[in-house]
Enzyme design. Structure first.
Site, short mmCIF file in Angstrom:
data_model
loop_
_atom_site.label_atom_id
_atom_site.label_comp_id
_atom_site.label_asym_id
_atom_site.label_seq_id
_atom_site.Cartn_x
_atom_site.Cartn_y
_atom_site.Cartn_z
N HIS A 42 23.93 46.27 8.13
CA HIS A 42 23.58 47.39 7.26
C HIS A 42 22.12 47.77 7.38
O HIS A 42 21.24 46.94 7.59
CB HIS A 42 23.92 47.04 5.81
CG HIS A 42 23.20 45.81 5.30
ND1 HIS A 42 21.94 45.85 4.76
CD2 HIS A 42 23.59 44.52 5.27
CE1 HIS A 42 21.58 44.63 4.40
NE2 HIS A 42 22.56 43.80 4.70
N ASP A 43 21.86 49.07 7.28
CA ASP A 43 20.50 49.63 7.24
C ASP A 43 19.73 49.44 8.54
O ASP A 43 18.51 49.58 8.57
CB ASP A 43 19.69 49.04 6.08
CG ASP A 43 20.37 49.24 4.74
OD1 ASP A 43 20.51 50.41 4.32
OD2 ASP A 43 20.78 48.25 4.11
N GLY A 81 20.91 42.77 8.89
CA GLY A 81 20.52 44.00 8.22
C GLY A 81 19.05 44.35 8.35
O GLY A 81 18.20 43.48 8.57
#
Length: 266
Positions: A121-122, A139
């Site tokens: 994520h991100d 992430g």
């Protein structure tokens, strides 16, 4: 002509571009966007607010756009954007962002993600990146253009991986990797410059020589701190774009740790 297999599920609201092919047993969620020419081979799951760029090909059992593997995630709005002309092989996972990381995971164009690699994520990935089999990116990682990671490599969260760098197979990268750098080992240490990549991409010989000299000054010298040496290298090489890129990367690190060679190994 768009082709959707009779066993595939494309939910109402999904946007499917011209010439898209959706193979057997795929599932495309209601907020997904498949741009023109995208191909989902079979058994592909596309979830969440996910956009897949034109002509990208996704192989069986890939999971694209599902929620972040972050225990702090509470269902906030988040997105995944995949650029054009990517190859996403079997079992690849790419997660949407989180509120704590800006809510977006971004993947550039012409990237290749080999079997069972993971984009957390991100993350923000540039163009022309290759993740070999089983590469794991946690992430909040940023990866510059033209980076190659060998099989089984792992990158810890919040790490910066500079453009044109190379991460060796099974390496565990815990610190920021300079542009054009090469790391090996677990835990990964800087082992030199990615000279093979520099030559393959036709960087001028003079620029490569200047970069090698700067590398020696940055990592062979014991005078001052790395930040101080980066400032000196930057001011002494104002006409060398590759050197400037490395020096800026180090100077922008602030309190972050930079991956360095083992003692005596620069």
């Amino acid at each position: 002509m768009t082709k959707i297999h009779s066993s595939a599920i494309v939910e109402d609201g999904a946007e499917v571009g011209e010439g898209v092919t959706i193979g057997p047993f795929c599932h495309v969620g209601p907020q997904a966007v498949l741009q023109e020419g995208v191909e989902l081979k079979s058994h592909v799951a596309v979830a969440g607010t996910t956009r897949i760029g034109a002509r990208t090909v996704v192989f069986p059992f890939a999971s694209i756009g599902h929620q972040a593997q972050d225990l702090k995630y509470r269902g906030e709005q988040a997105t995944l954007e995949v650029g054009a002309d990517c190859i996403i092989r079997e079992g690849v996972t790419m997660n949407a962002g989180t509120e704590g990381g800006g809510g977006r995971t971004i993947v550039g164009e012409r990237c290749a993600f080999l079997a069972n690699s993971h984009v957390g994520h991100d993350c923000v990935l540039g163009n022309n990146i290759v993740l070999s089999n089983n590469v794991m990116i946690a992430g909040h990682v940023s990866v510059g253009d033209n980076v190659i990671m060998g099989g089984g490599a792992a990158v810890i969260q919040f790490t910066r991986v500079g453009a044109h760098s190379f991460v060796g197979g099974l390496a565990g990268l815990e610190n920021d990797l300079i542009p054009f750098g090469m790391v090996m080992g677990n835990r990964a240490r800087l082992s030199g410059l990615n000279l093979v990549g520099l030559k393959r991409r036709n960087f001028p010989r003079e620029q490569i020589h200047a970069l090698r000299a700067a590398y020696r000054e940055l990592f062979d010298s014991e005078q001052g701190t790395l930040q101080e040496r980066a400032e000196s290298v930057k001011s002494a090489n104002t006409d060398e774009p590759l050197v400037q890129q490395v020096a800026d990367f180090i100077l922008e690190a602030g309190d972050r740790r930079i991956c360095t060679p083992r003692v005596g190994g620069a």
